[in-house]
Motif scaffolding. Structure first.
Motif, PDB file in Angstrom:
ATOM      1  N   ASP A 210       0.839  -1.199   0.000  1.00  0.00           N
ATOM      2  CA  ASP A 210       0.000   0.000   0.000  1.00  0.00           C
ATOM      3  C   ASP A 210       0.878   1.254   0.000  1.00  0.00           C
ATOM      4  OD1 ASP A 210      -2.200   1.656   0.167  1.00  0.00           O
ATOM      5  OD2 ASP A 210      -2.424   1.434   2.320  1.00  0.00           O
ATOM      6  N   LEU A 211       1.691   1.413  -1.019  1.00  0.00           N
ATOM      7  CA  LEU A 211       2.641   2.528  -1.075  1.00  0.00           C
ATOM      8  C   LEU A 211       1.935   3.774  -1.598  1.00  0.00           C
ATOM      9  CD1 LEU A 211       5.601   3.010  -0.385  1.00  0.00           C
ATOM     10  CD2 LEU A 211       6.149   2.618  -2.779  1.00  0.00           C
ATOM     11  N   ARG A 212       1.494   4.604  -0.667  1.00  0.00           N
ATOM     12  CA  ARG A 212       0.857   5.876  -1.018  1.00  0.00           C
ATOM     13  C   ARG A 212       1.278   6.921   0.003  1.00  0.00           C
ATOM     14  NH1 ARG A 212      -4.319   5.748   2.191  1.00  0.00           N
ATOM     15  NH2 ARG A 212      -4.301   3.683   3.097  1.00  0.00           N
ATOM     16  N   ARG A 213       0.974   8.155  -0.294  1.00  0.00           N
ATOM     17  CA  ARG A 213       1.385   9.254   0.589  1.00  0.00           C
ATOM     18  C   ARG A 213       0.794   9.071   1.979  1.00  0.00           C
ATOM     19  NH1 ARG A 213       4.124  13.306  -1.828  1.00  0.00           N
ATOM     20  NH2 ARG A 213       4.023  13.421  -4.087  1.00  0.00           N
ATOM     21  N   ILE A 214       1.545   9.546   2.979  1.00  0.00           N
ATOM     22  CA  ILE A 214       1.092   9.391   4.353  1.00  0.00           C
ATOM     23  C   ILE A 214       1.099  10.715   5.128  1.00  0.00           C
ATOM     24  CG2 ILE A 214       3.369   8.762   5.272  1.00  0.00           C
ATOM     25  CD1 ILE A 214       1.894   6.716   7.074  1.00  0.00           C
ATOM     26  N   LEU A 215       1.968  11.657   4.732  1.00  0.00           N
ATOM     27  CA  LEU A 215       2.069  12.927   5.446  1.00  0.00           C
ATOM     28  C   LEU A 215       1.614  14.124   4.626  1.00  0.00           C
ATOM     29  CD1 LEU A 215       5.504  12.402   7.211  1.00  0.00           C
ATOM     30  CD2 LEU A 215       3.250  12.270   8.231  1.00  0.00           C
ATOM     31  N   THR A 216       1.827  14.094   3.317  1.00  0.00           N
ATOM     32  CA  THR A 216       1.403  15.212   2.483  1.00  0.00           C
ATOM     33  C   THR A 216       0.047  14.898   1.864  1.00  0.00           C
ATOM     34  OG1 THR A 216       2.557  14.310   0.562  1.00  0.00           O
ATOM     35  CG2 THR A 216       3.779  15.867   1.939  1.00  0.00           C
ATOM     36  N   ASP A 217      -0.561  15.918   1.302  1.00  0.00           N
ATOM     37  CA  ASP A 217      -1.864  15.778   0.672  1.00  0.00           C
ATOM     38  C   ASP A 217      -1.746  14.905  -0.577  1.00  0.00           C
ATOM     39  OD1 ASP A 217      -4.664  16.559   0.377  1.00  0.00           O
ATOM     40  OD2 ASP A 217      -3.991  17.708  -1.356  1.00  0.00           O
ATOM     41  N   TYR A 218      -2.810  14.198  -0.936  1.00  0.00           N
ATOM     42  CA  TYR A 218      -2.765  13.311  -2.095  1.00  0.00           C
ATOM     43  C   TYR A 218      -2.469  14.060  -3.387  1.00  0.00           C
ATOM     44  CZ  TYR A 218      -4.614   9.740   0.965  1.00  0.00           C
ATOM     45  OH  TYR A 218      -4.772   8.856   1.982  1.00  0.00           O
ATOM     46  N   GLY A 219      -2.855  15.327  -3.468  1.00  0.00           N
ATOM     47  CA  GLY A 219      -2.582  16.125  -4.659  1.00  0.00           C
ATOM     48  C   GLY A 219      -1.237  16.815  -4.628  1.00  0.00           C
ATOM     49  N   PHE A 220      -0.435  16.540  -3.607  1.00  0.00           N
ATOM     50  CA  PHE A 220       0.859  17.202  -3.449  1.00  0.00           C
ATOM     51  C   PHE A 220       1.787  16.818  -4.586  1.00  0.00           C
ATOM     52  CE2 PHE A 220       5.042  17.969  -1.652  1.00  0.00           C
ATOM     53  CZ  PHE A 220       4.864  19.161  -0.980  1.00  0.00           C
ATOM     54  N   ILE A 221       2.527  17.800  -5.086  1.00  0.00           N
ATOM     55  CA  ILE A 221       3.451  17.556  -6.196  1.00  0.00           C
ATOM     56  C   ILE A 221       4.874  17.539  -5.657  1.00  0.00           C
ATOM     57  CG2 ILE A 221       4.344  18.473  -8.365  1.00  0.00           C
ATOM     58  CD1 ILE A 221       1.553  19.783  -8.721  1.00  0.00           C
ATOM     59  N   GLY A 222       5.608  16.484  -5.934  1.00  0.00           N
ATOM     60  CA  GLY A 222       7.001  16.394  -5.530  1.00  0.00           C
ATOM     61  C   GLY A 222       7.197  15.691  -4.202  1.00  0.00           C
ATOM     62  N   HIS A 223       8.435  15.747  -3.732  1.00  0.00           N
ATOM     63  CA  HIS A 223       8.817  15.091  -2.488  1.00  0.00           C
ATOM     64  C   HIS A 223       9.612  16.099  -1.653  1.00  0.00           C
ATOM     65  CE1 HIS A 223       7.374  11.397  -4.258  1.00  0.00           C
ATOM     66  NE2 HIS A 223       8.035  11.735  -5.347  1.00  0.00           N
TER      67      HIS A 223
END
Length: 197
Positions: free
Chosen positions: A136-149
């Motif tokens: 289940d590799l998905r974002r955990i701290l930033t918003d789902y629409g966040f661009i970049g790292h």
């Protein structure tokens, strides 16, 4: 008489063989493994009776792109894992470098330590490191629409987009970052009439 750290180093070298580099500095032992042998090394660290690192304490990503004031010439991204052996009462740090800087990828250790799940998601979210086999590799701290790292050294401090609530549209909108430049001078060295002229 050998110290506890020397005993640990010897046990690590015997268990991992030539596939790992074992170093001791500042009272800590670090093992550097190649990405191709990462999963096997982690399995050995957990299951070998002379080691028994049954607890994964922490996992994080690292961006070495500006390490040593730009003198670093190795791989850009690494994953660092801290392990604890309750049975033997010792700790070890394991570092694995991602072989491809454009698409940093290592295998997931969630089949070995389930606790690695959220840590790997965090490293993916903040550094863009991919973990092959993570369920289940998905974002955990930033918003789902966040661009970049955002923890990458080349990520701009201001980011790329900002999110705000628009009262006219009655919804959250995304727009390019707009920051007005300003002069930051501490009040203790600023003249009294600063900003009034």
């Amino acid at each position: 008489m050998t110290t506890k750290l020397e005993t640990l180093q010897l046990a690590l070298k015997n268990a991992l063989g030539e596939g790992a580099e074992v170093n001791q500095a500042l009272g800590e032992v670090t093992v550097v493994v190649k990405a191709a042998g990462y999963i096997q090394a982690m399995q050995t660290l957990r299951d070998d009776p002379t080691l028994r690192f049954e607890e994964m304490i922490d996992l994080c990503g690292v961006d070495y792109s500006q390490y040593g004031e730009g003198t670093w010439d190795g791989a850009r991204f690494a994953v660092v894992v801290h392990l604890l052996s309750l049975e033997h009462n010792w700790r070890v740090r394991v570092r694995v470098f991602c072989p491809d800087d454009d698409m940093p990828l290592v295998e997931s250790i969630t089949p070995i330590w389930r606790a690695a799940n959220w840590f790997e998601r965090e490293a993916f979210d903040l550094f863009g490191i991919l973990f092959d086999g993570h369920g289940d590799l998905r974002r955990i701290l930033t918003d789902y629409g966040f661009i970049g790292h955002p923890f990458r050294k080349d990520f701009p401090i201001t980011g790329y987009v900002e999110m705000r609530y628009d009262p006219e549209q009655k919804r959250v909108i995304y727009q390019p970052v707009t920051i007005e430049p300003r002069e930051n001078i501490p009040r203790v060295i600023r003249e009294e009439t600063y900003g009034t002229k």
